[in-house]
Design an enzyme around this catalytic site. Structure first.
Site, PDB file in Angstrom:
ATOM      1  N   ALA A  32      20.416  43.369  53.307  1.00 29.27           N
ATOM      2  CA  ALA A  32      19.181  43.160  54.064  1.00 29.27           C
ATOM      3  C   ALA A  32      19.534  42.370  55.318  1.00 29.27           C
ATOM      4  CB  ALA A  32      18.187  42.381  53.207  1.00 29.27           C
ATOM      5  N   GLU A  57      22.486  48.252  46.874  1.00 25.57           N
ATOM      6  CA  GLU A  57      21.277  48.713  46.167  1.00 25.57           C
ATOM      7  C   GLU A  57      20.832  50.086  46.661  1.00 25.57           C
ATOM      8  OE1 GLU A  57      19.342  44.892  46.962  1.00 25.57           O
ATOM      9  OE2 GLU A  57      18.904  44.780  44.826  1.00 25.57           O
TER      10      GLU A  57
HETATM   11  N1  T1G Z   1      22.096  40.219  58.083  1.00 29.67           N
HETATM   12  C1  T1G Z   1      22.107  39.848  59.389  1.00 29.67           C
HETATM   13  N2  T1G Z   1      23.232  39.575  60.097  1.00 29.67           N
HETATM   14  C2  T1G Z   1      24.404  39.692  59.441  1.00 29.67           C
HETATM   15  C3  T1G Z   1      24.474  40.068  58.079  1.00 29.67           C
HETATM   16  C4  T1G Z   1      23.249  40.345  57.401  1.00 29.67           C
HETATM   17  N3  T1G Z   1      23.223  40.734  56.139  1.00 29.67           N
HETATM   18  N4  T1G Z   1      25.784  40.076  57.720  1.00 29.67           N
HETATM   19  C5  T1G Z   1      26.483  39.729  58.805  1.00 29.67           C
HETATM   20  N5  T1G Z   1      25.671  39.496  59.835  1.00 29.67           N
HETATM   21  C6  T1G Z   1      26.061  39.149  61.212  1.00 29.67           C
HETATM   22  C7  T1G Z   1      26.766  37.812  61.276  1.00 29.67           C
HETATM   23  O1  T1G Z   1      25.815  36.760  61.381  1.00 29.67           O
HETATM   24  C8  T1G Z   1      27.603  37.974  62.521  1.00 29.67           C
HETATM   25  O2  T1G Z   1      26.713  37.824  63.623  1.00 29.67           O
HETATM   26  C9  T1G Z   1      28.001  39.448  62.487  1.00 29.67           C
HETATM   27  O3  T1G Z   1      27.026  40.090  61.635  1.00 29.67           O
HETATM   28  C10 T1G Z   1      29.376  39.673  61.911  1.00 29.67           C
HETATM   29  O4  T1G Z   1      29.398  39.001  60.637  1.00 29.67           O
HETATM   30  C11 T1G Z   1      17.123  42.609  49.131  1.00 29.67           C
HETATM   31  C12 T1G Z   1      17.990  40.138  49.643  1.00 29.67           C
HETATM   32  C13 T1G Z   1      29.570  41.909  55.906  1.00 29.67           C
HETATM   33  C14 T1G Z   1      31.521  40.746  54.845  1.00 29.67           C
HETATM   34  O5  T1G Z   1      25.035  38.442  52.041  1.00 29.67           O
HETATM   35  O6  T1G Z   1      29.287  38.825  53.967  1.00 29.67           O
HETATM   36  O7  T1G Z   1      20.622  42.159  50.808  1.00 29.67           O
HETATM   37  O8  T1G Z   1      27.866  35.828  64.673  1.00 29.67           O
HETATM   38  O9  T1G Z   1      31.211  37.373  61.245  1.00 29.67           O
HETATM   39  O10 T1G Z   1      33.663  38.376  58.891  1.00 29.67           O
HETATM   40  O11 T1G Z   1      18.853  42.472  47.587  1.00 29.67           O
HETATM   41  O12 T1G Z   1      29.139  39.435  57.395  1.00 29.67           O
HETATM   42  O13 T1G Z   1      28.336  38.166  65.479  1.00 29.67           O
HETATM   43  O14 T1G Z   1      26.081  37.124  65.899  1.00 29.67           O
HETATM   44  O15 T1G Z   1      30.461  37.675  58.831  1.00 29.67           O
HETATM   45  O16 T1G Z   1      33.602  40.910  59.334  1.00 29.67           O
HETATM   46  C15 T1G Z   1      23.181  40.308  51.262  1.00 29.67           C
HETATM   47  C16 T1G Z   1      26.522  38.913  54.415  1.00 29.67           C
HETATM   48  C17 T1G Z   1      21.991  40.022  52.138  1.00 29.67           C
HETATM   49  C18 T1G Z   1      26.364  39.961  53.301  1.00 29.67           C
HETATM   50  C19 T1G Z   1      31.382  41.024  57.320  1.00 29.67           C
HETATM   51  N6  T1G Z   1      24.345  40.578  52.081  1.00 29.67           N
HETATM   52  N7  T1G Z   1      27.547  39.276  55.370  1.00 29.67           N
HETATM   53  O17 T1G Z   1      32.175  39.873  57.547  1.00 29.67           O
HETATM   54  O18 T1G Z   1      31.734  39.504  60.029  1.00 29.67           O
HETATM   55  S1  T1G Z   1      20.552  39.635  51.190  1.00 29.67           S
HETATM   56  C20 T1G Z   1      25.194  39.580  52.427  1.00 29.67           C
HETATM   57  C21 T1G Z   1      28.875  39.148  55.057  1.00 29.67           C
HETATM   58  C22 T1G Z   1      20.120  41.122  50.477  1.00 29.67           C
HETATM   59  C23 T1G Z   1      18.619  42.393  48.965  1.00 29.67           C
HETATM   60  C24 T1G Z   1      19.106  41.070  49.391  1.00 29.67           C
HETATM   61  C25 T1G Z   1      29.838  39.455  56.167  1.00 29.67           C
HETATM   62  C26 T1G Z   1      30.556  40.799  56.035  1.00 29.67           C
HETATM   63  P1  T1G Z   1      27.284  37.193  65.000  1.00 29.67           P
HETATM   64  P2  T1G Z   1      30.731  38.267  60.159  1.00 29.67           P
HETATM   65  P3  T1G Z   1      32.904  39.650  58.964  1.00 29.67           P
END
Ligand code: T1G
Length: 697
Positions: free
Chosen positions: A63, A105
């Protein structure tokens, strides 16, 4: 606005392509686009199968975290996921990069899943104080069983594609172009007459699983290991619902539990630190395209505890590293320590013997500093004495190649003075690791006055390669973390003299969520170290700033903490379990008499405020001096280097949550009662006067 979803027709197969950089997060536009695409393919009689894939570097990573805390906007992720699963035509998710959270999901709602060999899948929501809220807690057990689902959802840790195939989460691996593989798989489905295979229609556990026992065991484990966290227990409850309820009711229960997590203060704190980690990499005045110096090889000078830990950080990520010691015996001790650390990991099962051998193969002991002539980066981790650093840096200046990065792991000396020991101060930077260096994620990157932009950018980039949380800090006594912890530890000792016991002070702060109490930490690191640092600070005390004397008494009595078997606590027969030190009460009475006070009972709340508000006040001063770039950087330092509870977001996020007016008012009271150390930081006064928070800086 570029289209985030495109649909292509390839004969009787529809190919849905997602393109929402940087990580294909499932924000509103993407959810709406996907729903429209699946509805269109469902309505198109000519379409007999659907393929879903993503452009860019990864499948959907979840998300859009930026949307949490804002009003929800339809279509919701659950609505999209249910439409995908209900479709009458078979769908194939083609996974590359990281299918995480809502991204996985969505893939679980597709009827089939294929993945590249390097892909990973996971449900990391718990790390954000949430739980999978779009069917993950109900569908993952139906594919991988309850035990694996509990493990993945409660830990938030991803698994690799091969393991995902073993667990039944992914059907097969692909080794060709994503679209080609997806289309070929879809055409096979059509040829074999295989229709939708809905995960939601499967039994919610593996045949031989004792669900009640698995749920109870995980519940007990979470209560024991993560008592302060809100969402892990709700993750367990959601999976438990899957084992007991039909899908529709299980999904309803999941939504209820998700909403509870979404509303919790812990979710706000954990998401704060998620974005704080990414913000820390951005340094004002340092262009994102600053050229980087490649670090293909490294060296560490000094094979003590820190030196070995730092060397392992490089070996762990595949960077060859030399470890320089002064003689064979010292070098052998250092290499033996490295082998023992890796062997312990192998015995714990967290490292394979093959990986151990590979890493040890990258670690080379050397005795002659001429061996450092070709390395790209050298870090010294020698004794904390300016004279010793001078000798080391003078040698590094003589032997290291031009352009080599020369780094100091100093935690308390002036980096600018160290840089001046060389003819190349622009290549000198501080890399302050935290013990044990191969475990603690925090890395303070200390920018000297002369440190070049290229060296600073290279050091920050290296920090990410080493899987550290790298935070850029300026030069001052203790940089950021230690400078603040000095204030915190000093208050803990003052509180002893005023009436508390070590056990009460430590328990109050552990109950707040700190990993360890301040006095147990002092005993662990050694009261001789604390005493030496304090003696170094004594000449710089400002008028009215007095020091607690209990530490001096303990030091004079040879009570140095765990290393001598007694300090603030006594450690019976070398055990680490602390007992009361019977000699301490008399020392505290003497210290109180010296201050002209009578010891009296203190409340836990007072103890916590005195220690934490000292941190906050010093942090405000640090921000005002520009030693730290932003409040969230300081939060990261305490979350990753000092055991501050993750669910409170760090000292300044916590201060904002209390309200700065209240914090300032208490600091002013402490200033009245306890004098100069409590001079309110001007920045804190300005923020309160302007009605702003640290987060608004
Ligand atoms: N939403 C918004 N922005 C995100 C994002 C996300 N899910 N994931 C990464 N970004 C942005 C991050 O802030 C950065 O922005 C850029 O993307 C690159 O990220 C309903 C409720 C995928 C392994 O927790 O683990 O789904 O600084 O530097 O090192 O069940 O990002 O460039 O402006 O981390 O290559 C669950 C979180 C959400 C995954 C990539 N998902 N992200 O790592 O790049 S809750 C997560 C990560 C959800 C549902 C629920 C990592 C990555 P900027 P980065 P990276």
């Amino acid at each position: 606005m570029p289209e985030v979803v495109r649909v292509e027709r390839h004969g009787d197969v529809a190919l849905i392509k997602v393109d929402n950089p940087p990580v294909n997060a499932l924000g509103l536009a993407l959810r709406a686009g996907l729903l429209a695409a699946f509805r269109a393919t469902e309505a198109d009689a000519a379409v007999r199968a659907v393929v879903l894939l993503c452009e860019g570097r990864t499948f959907m990573a979840g998300a859009d975290i930026k949307e949490f805390g804002k009003p929800a906007q339809a279509p919701s992720l659950p609505e999209l996921v249910e439409a995908i699963e209900a479709a009458s035509k078979p769908s194939v998710a083609v996974i590359h990069g990281s299918a995480l959270g809502g991204g996985l999901e969505v893939a679980l709602a597709c009827h089939y899943r294929i993945a590249t060999t390097t892909a990973q899948v996971g449900l990391p929501e718990v790390k954000l104080g949430l739980l999978p809220g779009a069917g993950g807690t109900q569908r993952l057990p139906r594919l991988a069983g309850v035990a694996k689902a509990l493990e993945m959802i409660v830990s938030g840790a991803p698994i690799g594609a091969a393991q995902a195939v073993e667990q039944g989460i992914v059907d097969e691996l692909l080794d060709s172009d994503l679209a080609d593989a997806g289309l070929a798989y879809a055409r096979r489905l059509i040829a074999e007459g295989r229709g939708p295979r809905r995960t939601g229609e499967r039994q919610a556990h593996l045949p031989d699983e004792d669900c009640a026992a698995l749920i109870a065991a995980k519940h007990a484990e979470v209560q024991k290991r993560q008592p302060g966290l809100f969402s892990p227990l709700r993750c367990v409850a959601a999976v438990e619902a899957a084992t007991r309820l039909p899908l529709a009711e299980g999904l309803k229960r999941e939504r209820e539990l998700f909403q509870e997590c979404l509303a919790s203060a812990q979710r706000a704190a954990l998401i704060h630190s998620f974005f704080a980690e990414r913000e820390a990499a951005k340094i004002a005045g340092l262009p994102a395209d600053t050229p980087l110096r490649e670090v293909r090889s490294a060296a560490v000078v000094g094979g003590g505890t820190m030196g070995v830990g730092i060397a392992l950080c490089f070996a762990n990520v595949g960077i060859p590293v030399k470890l320089l010691e002064i003689d064979g015996a010292a070098l052998e001790r250092a290499l033996q320590r490295a082998r023992a650390i890796y062997q312990a990991s192998v015995e714990r099962g967290s490292l394979s013997a093959e990986a151990r051998d590979k890493r040890l193969g990258l670690l080379q002991g050397v005795l002659d500093d001429a061996a450092l002539a070709d390395v790209d980066l050298v870090i010294e981790a020698v004794f904390e004495s300016l004279e010793v650093k001078r000798q080391v840096f003078a040698r590094l200046d003589a032997v290291c190649k031009p352009g080599a990065i020369l780094a100091s792991n100093t935690s308390s000396l002036d980096l600018d003075q160290i840089a001046a020991f060389t003819q190349r101060p622009q290549d000198v930077v501080g890399l302050h690791f935290f013990s044990p260096a191969n475990v603690m994620r925090l890395l303070e990157v200390v920018r000297g006055k002369a440190t070049s932009a290229e060296v600073l950018a290279s050091a920050m980039h290296l920090g990410k390669r080493l899987k550290k949380v790298a935070v850029a800090v300026g030069v001052c006594d203790g940089f950021v973390g230690n400078r603040m912890i000095f204030q915190y530890g000093r208050q803990a000792e003052f509180l002893l003299e005023e009436g508390a016991s070590p056990a009460q002070v430590d328990k109050a702060l552990r109950d707040f969520g700190m990993a360890m109490g301040p006095l147990a930490v002092r005993d662990l690191s050694g009261l001789d170290i604390s005493h030496a640092i304090r003696e170094g600070q004594r000449p710089r005390l400002k008028p009215g700033q007095t020091l607690p004397t209990v530490l001096d008494q303990l030091f004079a009595a040879g009570m140095l903490g765990q290393k001598s078997g007694v300090g603030f606590y006594r450690y019976q027969d070398g055990a680490r379990a602390p007992q009361d030190n019977p000699a301490l009460p008399a020392m505290l009475e003497q210290a109180a008499a010296l201050r002209g006070i009578r010891r009296q009972p203190l409340s836990d709340e007072h103890i916590v405020e005195r220690c934490l508000f000292a941190l906050i006040n010093e942090a405000a001063q640090i921000l005002d001096e520009g030693i730290a770039q932003r409040a969230s950087d300081i939060d990261l330092i305490f979350l990753n280097g000092y055991g501050f509870p993750s669910w409170r977001g760090g000292p300044l996020f916590y201060a904002d949550s209390l309200g700065l007016e209240h914090v300032l008012q208490r600091i002013r009271e402490f200033h009245q009662r306890f004098g100069a150390w409590w001079q309110p930081a001007p920045l804190l006064e300005r923020l309160v006067a302007e009605g702003r928070r640290f987060a608004d800086l």
